[in-house]
Scaffold this motif. Structure first.
Motif, PDB file in Angstrom:
ATOM      1  N   THR A 102       0.824  -1.216   0.000  1.00 60.71           N
ATOM      2  CA  THR A 102       0.000   0.000   0.000  1.00 60.71           C
ATOM      3  C   THR A 102       0.850   1.256   0.000  1.00 60.71           C
ATOM      4  OG1 THR A 102      -1.726  -1.169   1.224  1.00 60.71           O
ATOM      5  CG2 THR A 102      -1.821   1.242   1.250  1.00 60.71           C
ATOM      6  N   GLY A 103       1.967   1.222   0.716  1.00 65.78           N
ATOM      7  CA  GLY A 103       2.803   2.405   0.851  1.00 65.78           C
ATOM      8  C   GLY A 103       2.104   3.476   1.676  1.00 65.78           C
ATOM      9  N   ILE A 104       2.722   4.658   1.774  1.00 63.10           N
ATOM     10  CA  ILE A 104       2.121   5.761   2.524  1.00 63.10           C
ATOM     11  C   ILE A 104       2.255   7.046   1.721  1.00 63.10           C
ATOM     12  CG2 ILE A 104       2.588   4.696   4.765  1.00 63.10           C
ATOM     13  CD1 ILE A 104       4.878   6.703   5.112  1.00 63.10           C
ATOM     14  N   ARG A 105       1.405   8.031   2.066  1.00 61.11           N
ATOM     15  CA  ARG A 105       1.423   9.326   1.379  1.00 61.11           C
ATOM     16  C   ARG A 105       1.989  10.397   2.302  1.00 61.11           C
ATOM     17  NH1 ARG A 105      -3.713  11.473  -0.887  1.00 61.11           N
ATOM     18  NH2 ARG A 105      -4.294  11.400   1.312  1.00 61.11           N
ATOM     19  N   ARG A 106       2.946  11.172   1.787  1.00 60.56           N
ATOM     20  CA  ARG A 106       3.571  12.214   2.603  1.00 60.56           C
ATOM     21  C   ARG A 106       2.550  13.210   3.139  1.00 60.56           C
ATOM     22  NH1 ARG A 106       8.418  13.083   3.341  1.00 60.56           N
ATOM     23  NH2 ARG A 106       8.028  15.313   3.633  1.00 60.56           N
ATOM     24  N   GLY A 107       1.544  13.520   2.340  1.00 61.45           N
ATOM     25  CA  GLY A 107       0.569  14.519   2.744  1.00 61.45           C
ATOM     26  C   GLY A 107      -0.274  14.129   3.933  1.00 61.45           C
ATOM     27  N   ASP A 108      -0.191  12.861   4.370  1.00 60.01           N
ATOM     28  CA  ASP A 108      -0.985  12.402   5.514  1.00 60.01           C
ATOM     29  C   ASP A 108      -0.273  12.626   6.848  1.00 60.01           C
ATOM     30  OD1 ASP A 108      -2.991  11.583   3.826  1.00 60.01           O
ATOM     31  OD2 ASP A 108      -2.336   9.495   3.757  1.00 60.01           O
ATOM     32  N   TYR A 109       0.931  13.205   6.820  1.00 63.69           N
ATOM     33  CA  TYR A 109       1.736  13.326   8.039  1.00 63.69           C
ATOM     34  C   TYR A 109       2.390  14.702   8.103  1.00 63.69           C
ATOM     35  CZ  TYR A 109       1.064   8.370   7.509  1.00 63.69           C
ATOM     36  OH  TYR A 109       0.481   7.144   7.314  1.00 63.69           O
ATOM     37  N   ALA A 110       2.580  15.190   9.336  1.00 68.40           N
ATOM     38  CA  ALA A 110       3.317  16.439   9.513  1.00 68.40           C
ATOM     39  C   ALA A 110       4.783  16.239   9.134  1.00 68.40           C
ATOM     40  CB  ALA A 110       3.190  16.924  10.958  1.00 68.40           C
ATOM     41  N   PHE A 111       5.353  15.106   9.495  1.00 65.35           N
ATOM     42  CA  PHE A 111       6.680  14.689   9.061  1.00 65.35           C
ATOM     43  C   PHE A 111       6.717  13.173   9.091  1.00 65.35           C
ATOM     44  CE2 PHE A 111       7.112  15.178  13.663  1.00 65.35           C
ATOM     45  CZ  PHE A 111       7.755  14.016  14.031  1.00 65.35           C
ATOM     46  N   ILE A 112       7.756  12.594   8.505  1.00 60.47           N
ATOM     47  CA  ILE A 112       7.850  11.134   8.439  1.00 60.47           C
ATOM     48  C   ILE A 112       9.205  10.696   8.980  1.00 60.47           C
ATOM     49  CG2 ILE A 112       7.977   9.132   6.906  1.00 60.47           C
ATOM     50  CD1 ILE A 112       5.939  10.462   5.119  1.00 60.47           C
ATOM     51  N   GLY A 113       9.195  10.111  10.169  1.00 56.31           N
ATOM     52  CA  GLY A 113      10.373   9.454  10.715  1.00 56.31           C
ATOM     53  C   GLY A 113      10.264   7.963  10.475  1.00 56.31           C
ATOM     54  N   LEU A 114      11.397   7.293  10.314  1.00 59.81           N
ATOM     55  CA  LEU A 114      11.403   5.869   9.987  1.00 59.81           C
ATOM     56  C   LEU A 114      12.208   5.082  11.008  1.00 59.81           C
ATOM     57  CD1 LEU A 114      12.140   6.198   6.163  1.00 59.81           C
ATOM     58  CD2 LEU A 114       9.897   5.795   7.218  1.00 59.81           C
ATOM     59  N   GLU A 115      11.658   3.940  11.452  1.00 60.97           N
ATOM     60  CA  GLU A 115      12.350   3.042  12.375  1.00 60.97           C
ATOM     61  C   GLU A 115      12.036   1.597  12.001  1.00 60.97           C
ATOM     62  OE1 GLU A 115      12.481   5.883  16.361  1.00 60.97           O
ATOM     63  OE2 GLU A 115      11.004   4.268  16.262  1.00 60.97           O
ATOM     64  N   LEU A 116      13.058   0.750  11.947  1.00 57.97           N
ATOM     65  CA  LEU A 116      12.901  -0.658  11.581  1.00 57.97           C
ATOM     66  C   LEU A 116      12.708  -1.493  12.844  1.00 57.97           C
ATOM     67  CD1 LEU A 116      13.048  -2.750   9.216  1.00 57.97           C
ATOM     68  CD2 LEU A 116      15.481  -2.960   9.743  1.00 57.97           C
ATOM     69  N   GLU A 117      11.649  -2.313  12.855  1.00 61.65           N
ATOM     70  CA  GLU A 117      11.276  -3.038  14.065  1.00 61.65           C
ATOM     71  C   GLU A 117      10.845  -4.467  13.737  1.00 61.65           C
ATOM     72  OE1 GLU A 117       8.399  -0.804  16.321  1.00 61.65           O
ATOM     73  OE2 GLU A 117       9.513   1.071  16.122  1.00 61.65           O
ATOM     74  N   ILE A 118      10.613  -5.250  14.792  1.00 65.87           N
ATOM     75  CA  ILE A 118       9.986  -6.564  14.684  1.00 65.87           C
ATOM     76  C   ILE A 118       8.675  -6.532  15.457  1.00 65.87           C
ATOM     77  CG2 ILE A 118      10.141  -9.001  15.338  1.00 65.87           C
ATOM     78  CD1 ILE A 118      13.140  -8.875  14.869  1.00 65.87           C
ATOM     79  N   ALA A 119       7.640  -7.052  14.831  1.00 67.93           N
ATOM     80  CA  ALA A 119       6.326  -7.158  15.481  1.00 67.93           C
ATOM     81  C   ALA A 119       5.962  -8.629  15.655  1.00 67.93           C
ATOM     82  CB  ALA A 119       5.256  -6.436  14.663  1.00 67.93           C
ATOM     83  N   PHE A 120       5.117  -8.891  16.644  1.00 62.26           N
ATOM     84  CA  PHE A 120       4.680 -10.252  16.954  1.00 62.26           C
ATOM     85  C   PHE A 120       3.153 -10.298  16.978  1.00 62.26           C
ATOM     86  CE2 PHE A 120       8.762  -9.451  18.956  1.00 62.26           C
ATOM     87  CZ  PHE A 120       9.508 -10.570  18.632  1.00 62.26           C
ATOM     88  N   SER A 121       2.606 -11.509  16.860  1.00 63.19           N
ATOM     89  CA  SER A 121       1.150 -11.669  17.017  1.00 63.19           C
ATOM     90  C   SER A 121       0.840 -13.074  17.523  1.00 63.19           C
ATOM     91  CB  SER A 121       0.411 -11.405  15.703  1.00 63.19           C
ATOM     92  OG  SER A 121       0.751 -12.364  14.722  1.00 63.19           O
TER      93      SER A 121
END
Length: 250
Positions: A80-99
């Motif tokens: 899907t990606g993301i749109r810049r206009g939906d955020y005041a700024f865009i910071g990026l962090e790489l993580e691991i998620a669980f479920s």
């Protein structure tokens, strides 16, 4: 904080307009403690359409964790990606998620080892960091906690069955924004083994009499330095022996 609804309303308006609040103007709205900040989180979440996950973090292996819900409307697949206009700024962090494959409720023990053994899947994810505050790093930590702990979105990449033997504390990772390397090499998680954050969240949830629905995404903090993205571009991350993520900022 006398009226948590006031802070929640200001945060929601800032989200909708992508404008930033001056923390100095919010003295009367600042939560007095974490419980008040969590109450504001819930008021904001109720207006955003519900919860698809949680972000959990701790600054050291012994620090008390904190958590924030992830709005359903701000959890995306990588395609899907993301749109810049939906955020005041865009910071990026790489993580691991669980479920978990089943609802986490009173039937699951609160013992950390049993909780961790019940994990079903793990995913490579990128948290998009955003804020509703000017000079957000210097905003009162309780204001940041109330503001869903500076969450903008969560993007989900490769997902695979949970591997209890994977090195979650010090994996080798690479993270790029376009051709710009953000981080390459052996990473170190600030919380030590991030799975302890999952055990903490489950215990906290069960203590309050609530449950965590199956397939709720539980992301556990960044392996990489915060990176501020400017302009459109492609985000690429790899956790060796685990998987990848790639998505577009449009």
């Amino acid at each position: 904080m006398t009226h948590p609804q006031d802070l929640a309303a200001k945060l929601l308006q800032a989200r909708r307009t992508h404008t930033l609040l001056d923390p100095a103007s919010l003295t009367s709205c600042t939560p007095a403690n974490a419980d008040e900040a969590y109450l504001v989180q819930q008021l904001v979440l109720d207006e955003l359409g519900g919860c698809a996950g949680y972000k959990i973090g701790a600054k050291s292996p012994t620090a008390e964790p904190q958590c924030s819900p992830l709005p359903t409307t701000k959890v995306f697949g990588a395609a899907t990606g993301i749109r810049r206009g939906d955020y005041a700024f865009i910071g990026l962090e790489l993580e691991i998620a669980f479920s978990f494959s089943e609802d986490v409720d009173h039937r699951l023990s609160e013992r950390p080892d049993e909780v961790i053994d019940a994990i079903d899947a793990m995913s490579v994810v990128v948290e998009v960091v955003d804020s509703r505050f000017e000079n957000w790093r210097k905003a009162d930590p309780l204001l940041q906690l109330a503001d869903l702990q500076n969450n903008g979105a969560l993007v989900i990449g490769d997902t695979r069955p949970y591997d209890r033997n994977f090195d979650f504390s010090t994996p080798t990772v690479s993270f790029f924004y376009g051709d710009q390397p953000i981080f390459q090499g052996a990473a170190r998680h600030p919380a030590g083994d991030p799975r302890r954050l999952i055990a903490w969240l489950v215990a906290r949830t069960l203590e309050t009499g609530h449950s965590i629905p199956a397939r709720t995404v539980l992301t556990t903090g960044s392996y990489t330095p915060f990176y501020l993205a400017t302009g459109p571009g492609i985000v690429r991350g790899t956790i060796e022996g685990f998987g990848k993520i790639e998505f577009e900022i449009k």
